[in-house]
Design a protein around this motif. Structure first.
Motif, short mmCIF file in Angstrom:
data_model
loop_
_atom_site.label_atom_id
_atom_site.label_comp_id
_atom_site.label_asym_id
_atom_site.label_seq_id
_atom_site.Cartn_x
_atom_site.Cartn_y
_atom_site.Cartn_z
N SER A 24 -39.77 23.10 -98.45
CA SER A 24 -40.41 24.07 -99.33
C SER A 24 -41.87 23.68 -99.50
O SER A 24 -42.19 22.50 -99.69
CB SER A 24 -39.72 24.10 -100.70
OG SER A 24 -40.30 25.12 -101.49
N TYR A 26 -46.17 25.37 -100.39
CA TYR A 26 -47.15 26.42 -100.61
C TYR A 26 -48.37 26.05 -99.78
O TYR A 26 -48.88 24.94 -99.91
CB TYR A 26 -47.52 26.53 -102.08
CG TYR A 26 -48.44 27.67 -102.39
CD1 TYR A 26 -47.95 28.97 -102.52
CD2 TYR A 26 -49.82 27.45 -102.52
CE1 TYR A 26 -48.80 30.02 -102.79
CE2 TYR A 26 -50.67 28.51 -102.79
CZ TYR A 26 -50.16 29.79 -102.93
OH TYR A 26 -51.01 30.84 -103.19
N VAL A 54 -42.91 29.22 -101.30
CA VAL A 54 -42.80 29.57 -102.72
C VAL A 54 -44.15 30.01 -103.29
O VAL A 54 -45.15 30.09 -102.58
CB VAL A 54 -42.24 28.37 -103.51
CG1 VAL A 54 -40.77 28.16 -103.19
CG2 VAL A 54 -43.04 27.11 -103.20
N GLU A 55 -44.17 30.28 -104.59
CA GLU A 55 -45.35 30.88 -105.23
C GLU A 55 -46.41 29.84 -105.61
O GLU A 55 -47.53 30.21 -105.94
CB GLU A 55 -44.92 31.68 -106.45
CG GLU A 55 -44.64 30.88 -107.72
CD GLU A 55 -43.37 30.04 -107.64
OE1 GLU A 55 -42.59 30.21 -106.69
OE2 GLU A 55 -43.15 29.21 -108.54
N SER A 56 -46.05 28.57 -105.60
CA SER A 56 -47.01 27.53 -106.00
C SER A 56 -46.45 26.16 -105.61
O SER A 56 -45.28 26.03 -105.24
CB SER A 56 -47.24 27.54 -107.52
OG SER A 56 -46.08 27.05 -108.19
N GLY A 59 -43.59 25.17 -107.78
CA GLY A 59 -42.34 25.73 -107.28
C GLY A 59 -41.80 24.94 -106.09
O GLY A 59 -40.59 24.70 -105.99
N SER A 62 -40.26 21.81 -107.27
CA SER A 62 -39.02 22.09 -107.99
C SER A 62 -37.89 22.41 -107.01
O SER A 62 -36.73 22.01 -107.23
CB SER A 62 -39.23 23.27 -108.94
OG SER A 62 -40.21 22.96 -109.91
N VAL A 63 -38.21 23.12 -105.93
CA VAL A 63 -37.19 23.45 -104.93
C VAL A 63 -36.65 22.19 -104.26
O VAL A 63 -35.43 22.01 -104.12
CB VAL A 63 -37.76 24.41 -103.87
CG1 VAL A 63 -36.83 24.49 -102.66
CG2 VAL A 63 -37.95 25.80 -104.46
#
Length: 390
Positions: A24, A26, A54-56, A59, A62-63
């Motif tokens: 994951s 960004y 992901v969006e940032s 994120g 966190s993933v």
């Protein structure tokens, strides 16, 4: 098989043979090419993994935290402001003892906006509980990723690992890279099978509330685990050499230290330039060497003292600073030598911030200044006309 490829591609190829289950990220310069190549591998079916754009960066971190908690091998990459956006989660990943691997393509931190290389980003999160490795060249960066997963996933360690490589200087440089054979990678790095992980078949709770009666013991155990990884880092480097025929890990690298009176301590890609300067000076009879810090966390203070105990002058060159204090590596080198029977003279220099070139001439000036007396917090190649002569 050896090919000339970009550093980011070399890292992506190395991560691919580690068979991560979840990736994951960004995209952020200069990390983008790494995750771009990995997403292509997944799309083409070359790598069986879940790739989540992901969006940032918060994120992304966190993933991989969630994925690792379920027993998946998880990977991400980032840089600079993106790494700082991950900070809260990075502390959680370490506290939860999840062996996530992240590549940090080292870049300056804003403001002012600057996308070029220094190491301020990674050095800012040095107290988060991650093992931190620094690569000098792209082969070392690629090889460190297999070792990073193996070190972090060991049952006695279970810690996240950050592989640092200088942005642009390495990520966008083309070098001959020895590709890692998948079969040999599988033999070196077996599938990740954690003892504890989240599954509905055996409900567990990770990261519970720790009241004052409990919290300090968790930090103690985390500290002991990081300290214990010192031996594991050396052991895995030996195993890597036995499997692939090259030593590309460990805590420090000693370069031409035999009989050295002056030693330059540094880490990252600038070490290559420093070695060239040292070679030239050695040819002229000067007793000088280099100590490369491969592992910054855990900080290898015993290995550093052993390497520097017979030296007269220690010169620390680094690409980061603890603003309001001093150079971070400089401070930790002094602490490693404090109170020891042998006390070499230690000087600290800040260089290359925001991607400023560090030519050989500047390194020569640093050596002259470091040998003349103790220099403390000296910014190399400052432009006096821009700072009003102060």
């Amino acid at each position: 098989m050896k090919k000339v490829i970009e550093g980011s591609m070399a890292v992506a190829e190395a991560v691919k043979v580690c068979r991560p289950h979840v990736i994951s990220a960004y995209p952020i310069t200069p990390q983008t090419h790494i995750v771009e190549n990995l997403s292509q591998f997944v799309a083409d079916g070359e790598l069986k993994a879940e790739f989540l754009n992901v969006e940032s960066e918060f994120g992304a971190a966190s993933v991989v935290l969630g994925a690792s908690a379920t027993g998946a091998r998880a990977y991400s990459a980032t840089t600079a402001q993106g790494l700082l956006l991950m900070v809260e989660v990075l502390f959680n990943i370490a506290g939860l003892r999840l062996p996530v691997v992240i590549t940090c393509t080292n870049r300056a931190v804003s403001a002012p906006i600057n996308i070029w290389n220094d190491q301020q980003d990674a050095m800012t999160i040095r107290d988060s509980g991650w093992i931190m490795l620094f690569a000098e060249d792209n082969q070392e960066a690629a090889d460190m990723h297999l070792q990073a997963f193996k070190i972090g996933e060991h049952p006695e360690i279970m810690l996240p690992v950050m592989v640092n490589m200088d942005g642009f200087i390495l990520t966008h440089a083309f070098e001959p890279i020895e590709f890692i054979d998948q079969k040999m990678a599988d033999e070196f790095l077996p599938p990740f099978k954690p003892e504890l992980y989240l599954t509905p078949k055996n409900p567990l709770t990770f990261g519970v509330l720790a009241e004052p009666d409990w919290y300090m013991e968790t930090r103690y155990r985390l500290q002991k685990a990081i300290e214990a990884s010192t031996d594991m880092i050396e052991e895995v480097a030996d195993q890597f050499k036995k499997t692939f025929g090259r030593y590309q890990g460990g805590l420090v690298e000693k370069y031409r230290l035999d009989g050295a009176e002056t030693v330059i301590v540094s880490m990252g890609s600038v070490v290559g330039t420093i070695k060239e300067v040292v070679d030239a000076l050695r040819d002229k009879g000067k007793k000088i060497g280099v100590l490369k810090i491969r592992t910054f966390r855990p900080f290898p203070k015993e290995a550093i003292y052993d390497a520097l105990k017979n030296v007269k002058n220690v010169i620390v060159m680094e690409k980061a600073i603890s603003l309001g204090a001093t150079g971070i590596l400089y401070d930790e080198i002094k602490a490693a030598l404090y109170g020891k029977p042998s006390q070499p003279k230690v000087s600290g220099f800040i260089a290359g911030l925001g991607g400023r070139d560090i030519p050989k001439e500047s390194i020569m000036k640093v050596i002259e200044k470091g040998e003349a007396g103790i220099s403390d917090n000296v910014f190399v190649d400052l432009k006096e006309n821009l700072i009003g002569g102060k």
